[in-house]
Design a protein around this motif. Structure first.
Motif, short mmCIF file in Angstrom:
data_model
loop_
_atom_site.label_atom_id
_atom_site.label_comp_id
_atom_site.label_asym_id
_atom_site.label_seq_id
_atom_site.Cartn_x
_atom_site.Cartn_y
_atom_site.Cartn_z
N ASN A 20 0.85 -1.19 0.00
CA ASN A 20 0.00 0.00 0.00
C ASN A 20 0.89 1.25 0.00
O ASN A 20 0.92 2.00 0.96
N GLY A 21 1.64 1.43 -1.09
CA GLY A 21 2.54 2.57 -1.18
C GLY A 21 3.90 2.26 -0.56
O GLY A 21 4.23 1.12 -0.29
N TYR A 22 4.66 3.33 -0.35
CA TYR A 22 6.01 3.19 0.20
C TYR A 22 6.21 4.17 1.34
O TYR A 22 5.67 5.27 1.34
N LYS A 23 6.97 3.75 2.34
CA LYS A 23 7.27 4.58 3.50
C LYS A 23 8.76 4.43 3.79
O LYS A 23 9.26 3.31 3.93
N ASP A 24 9.47 5.54 3.84
CA ASP A 24 10.92 5.54 4.07
C ASP A 24 11.65 4.70 3.02
O ASP A 24 12.62 4.00 3.33
N LYS A 26 10.70 1.99 1.62
CA LYS A 26 10.38 0.57 1.69
C LYS A 26 8.89 0.38 1.46
O LYS A 26 8.09 1.24 1.80
N TYR A 28 5.15 -0.36 2.04
CA TYR A 28 4.31 -0.35 3.23
C TYR A 28 3.27 -1.46 3.06
O TYR A 28 2.46 -1.44 2.15
N SER A 30 0.04 -3.60 4.29
CA SER A 30 -1.15 -3.47 5.13
C SER A 30 -2.12 -4.62 4.84
O SER A 30 -2.13 -5.16 3.73
#
Length: 65
Positions: A20-24, A26, A28, A30
């Motif tokens: 579900n997208g990328y965070k930092d 990496k 993400y 969910s």
């Protein structure tokens, strides 16, 4: 049901992890649960007509509808 038993174009109830997208930088991950037609299956994911890509891992549960 196993991923190898999926027929492209059929409707399935899928419950498991999606990217579900990328965070930092990496992916993400969910949890998600939907009933949709399957449009593609690769070694890594099961793709639905809505665009969700369920990761093929121990959390993936599949039921034919």
């Amino acid at each position: 049901m196993k991923v190898t038993e999926i027929v492209i174009g059929n409707k399935y109830h899928l419950k498991g992890d999606i990217i579900n997208g990328y965070k930092d930088g990496k992916p993400y991950i969910s949890p998600e649960e939907v009933t949709r037609k399957v449009t593609d299956v690769t070694d890594t994911y099961v793709s639905c007509e809505c665009g969700r890509k369920f990761l093929i891992n121990e959390n993936l549960a599949i039921e034919e509808r």
